[in-house]
Design an enzyme around this catalytic site. Sequence first.
Site, PDB file in Angstrom:
ATOM      1  NE  ARG A   1      -3.151   0.222   3.036  1.00  0.00           N
ATOM      2  CZ  ARG A   1      -4.357   0.852   2.988  1.00  0.00           C
ATOM      3  NH1 ARG A   1      -5.130  -0.088   2.243  1.00  0.00           N
ATOM      4  NH2 ARG A   1      -4.792   1.883   3.480  1.00  0.00           N
TER       5      ARG A   1
ATOM      6  NE  ARG B   1       6.794   8.549  -3.889  1.00  0.00           N
ATOM      7  CZ  ARG B   1       5.885   8.994  -3.238  1.00  0.00           C
ATOM      8  NH1 ARG B   1       6.260   9.766  -2.080  1.00  0.00           N
ATOM      9  NH2 ARG B   1       4.612   8.843  -3.375  1.00  0.00           N
TER      10      ARG B   1
ATOM     11  NE  ARG C   1      -4.901  -5.993  15.089  1.00  0.00           N
ATOM     12  CZ  ARG C   1      -4.530  -6.281  16.588  1.00  0.00           C
ATOM     13  NH1 ARG C   1      -4.765  -7.351  17.090  1.00  0.00           N
ATOM     14  NH2 ARG C   1      -3.641  -5.378  17.064  1.00  0.00           N
TER      15      ARG C   1
ATOM     16  NE  ARG D   1      -2.605   5.618  12.513  1.00  0.00           N
ATOM     17  CZ  ARG D   1      -3.185   4.870  11.208  1.00  0.00           C
ATOM     18  NH1 ARG D   1      -2.356   5.219  10.228  1.00  0.00           N
ATOM     19  NH2 ARG D   1      -4.185   4.562  11.020  1.00  0.00           N
TER      20      ARG D   1
ATOM     21  CD  GLU E   1      -5.014   5.173  14.824  1.00  0.00           C
ATOM     22  OE1 GLU E   1      -4.823   6.314  14.465  1.00  0.00           O
ATOM     23  OE2 GLU E   1      -5.081   4.145  14.018  1.00  0.00           O
TER      24      GLU E   1
ATOM     25  CE1 TYR F   1      -6.444  -0.877   5.348  1.00  0.00           C
ATOM     26  CE2 TYR F   1      -4.676  -2.431   5.234  1.00  0.00           C
ATOM     27  CZ  TYR F   1      -4.967  -1.181   5.714  1.00  0.00           C
ATOM     28  OH  TYR F   1      -4.208  -0.300   6.223  1.00  0.00           O
TER      29      TYR F   1
ATOM     30  CG  ASP G   1      -7.302   3.104   1.151  1.00  0.00           C
ATOM     31  OD1 ASP G   1      -7.264   2.690   2.201  1.00  0.00           O
ATOM     32  OD2 ASP G   1      -6.232   2.863   0.323  1.00  0.00           O
TER      33      ASP G   1
HETATM   34  N1  UDP Z   1       3.250   0.592   8.221  1.00  0.00           N
HETATM   35  C1  UDP Z   1       4.699   0.661   8.816  1.00  0.00           C
HETATM   36  N2  UDP Z   1       5.063   1.728   9.394  1.00  0.00           N
HETATM   37  C2  UDP Z   1       4.586   2.905   9.372  1.00  0.00           C
HETATM   38  C3  UDP Z   1       3.211   2.942   8.619  1.00  0.00           C
HETATM   39  C4  UDP Z   1       2.775   1.679   8.105  1.00  0.00           C
HETATM   40  O1  UDP Z   1       5.197  -0.518   8.588  1.00  0.00           O
HETATM   41  O2  UDP Z   1       5.247   3.917   9.682  1.00  0.00           O
HETATM   42  C5  UDP Z   1       3.027  -0.467   7.266  1.00  0.00           C
HETATM   43  C6  UDP Z   1       1.986  -1.245   8.401  1.00  0.00           C
HETATM   44  O3  UDP Z   1       2.025  -2.600   7.882  1.00  0.00           O
HETATM   45  C7  UDP Z   1       0.613  -0.883   7.934  1.00  0.00           C
HETATM   46  C8  UDP Z   1       0.815  -0.666   6.476  1.00  0.00           C
HETATM   47  O4  UDP Z   1       1.821  -0.071   6.360  1.00  0.00           O
HETATM   48  O5  UDP Z   1      -0.419  -1.644   8.545  1.00  0.00           O
HETATM   49  C9  UDP Z   1      -0.264   0.245   5.974  1.00  0.00           C
HETATM   50  O6  UDP Z   1      -0.427   1.512   6.452  1.00  0.00           O
HETATM   51  P1  UDP Z   1      -1.367   2.478   6.173  1.00  0.00           P
HETATM   52  O7  UDP Z   1      -0.962   4.028   6.930  1.00  0.00           O
HETATM   53  O8  UDP Z   1      -1.866   2.451   4.918  1.00  0.00           O
HETATM   54  O9  UDP Z   1      -2.541   2.033   7.237  1.00  0.00           O
HETATM   55  P2  UDP Z   1      -3.907   2.674   7.627  1.00  0.00           P
HETATM   56  O10 UDP Z   1      -3.731   4.214   7.431  1.00  0.00           O
HETATM   57  O11 UDP Z   1      -5.132   2.152   6.440  1.00  0.00           O
HETATM   58  O12 UDP Z   1      -4.098   2.154   8.957  1.00  0.00           O
END
Ligand code: UDP
Length: 365
Positions: free
Chosen positions: A172, A176, A249, A280, A300, A348, A350
């Site tokens: 996801r 880059r 979850r 976070r 969170e 999952y 968006d």
């Molecule tokens: N992820 C990570 N470190 C980070 C942010 C995200 O390893 O600092 C990984 C983690 O496995 C997470 C996935 O990337 O489940 C997808 O993150 P995203 O931000 O897309 O999750 P959402 O915002 O949907 O909770």
Amino acid sequence: MKKYDYLIVGAGLYGAVMAYEAKKKGKSCLVIDRRDHIAGNIYCKNVEGINVHEYGAHIFHTSNKEVWDYINQFAEFNNYINSPIAVYKDELYNLPFNMNTFSRMWGIRTPKEAQEKIAEQVAETGITDPQNLEEQALSLGGRDVYEKLIKGYTEKQWGRDCRELPAFIIRRLPFRFTYDNNYFNDRYQGIPIGGYTAVVEKMLEGTEVRTGVDFFDFRKENPDIADKIIFTGMIDEYFDYKLGALEYRSVRFETEVLDEENYQGNAVVNYTEREVPYTRIIEHKHFEFGKQPKTVISREYSSEWKVGMEPYYPVNNEQNDALFGKYKALAEQEQNVIFGGRLGDYKYYDMDKVIEAALKVAEQL
Ligand code: UDP
């Protein structure tokens, strides 16, 4: 009681798009929701003049122009670009994984240097065909990035070892080799000015909505209220978990109002080490460039879903996807019921994918 064309269960984004489309075609709908408010998980609540994302941060992003034009009928979007910060112990990194991250990690400057560093670390792992999230992360970013920025965060968020999680979750995020901190690769991005609840309110304008109504109780008393049901709740709950429970979850937020203007200087700060219990901290005002005198932050915490909790994320591993397949087969036999949304489709999704999915089904109807 009046008979409707559709009973829509769930006043979230999927249900609201379906209601809007049905109304456009002259169909009558009743929308019900178990919660005491509309908008599902994109619900925003105004606190101290700040739109607080009550069920977690929602940043709209899409590459689908049709979806972008669609959502823009209901709100004007600002030019927010998501650029989270990751904190690992006393180190601070830019996300997603880009030249700023690599430069900070290894003291390098050029894409070539970063690529060489990653290639060296990937070669040490010997992974050629990644089979799970750990292997996928290692083969995209090497060991340092994985250990510092991915492993701890992912295991907190999902409560599972990275080797037991599907690789797509980490795909996801962009990896880059430019100095670009935009978390998404999508063409269009922003936050609706005025918050998401107002968007859903507009979608539901002119449709009868009842909140605080549990579908399973309601159905007992009103078995024939509509020709068709659009169900956006948990598909396994609909079938009374008769084939077993799917895993989800859940997330818990500790929200605080702080008497200061700017707590962390960014909307999203991830805490990627295992030892910090939350994943976070969201500072909501920054989604809308807020200048309010106070600020609202949410820590969170992720946990396994249990009955009575709010389900947020389907856990799309092989075992759950196989079980979902069986529920889907049951769903297909369920006459006049359509399942959809993140919980109904057990995906999952968006927000843009939710809209895409809803529009597709609406067209077929
Ligand atoms: N992820 C990570 N470190 C980070 C942010 C995200 O390893 O600092 C990984 C983690 O496995 C997470 C996935 O990337 O489940 C997808 O993150 P995203 O931000 O897309 O999750 P959402 O915002 O949907 O909770």
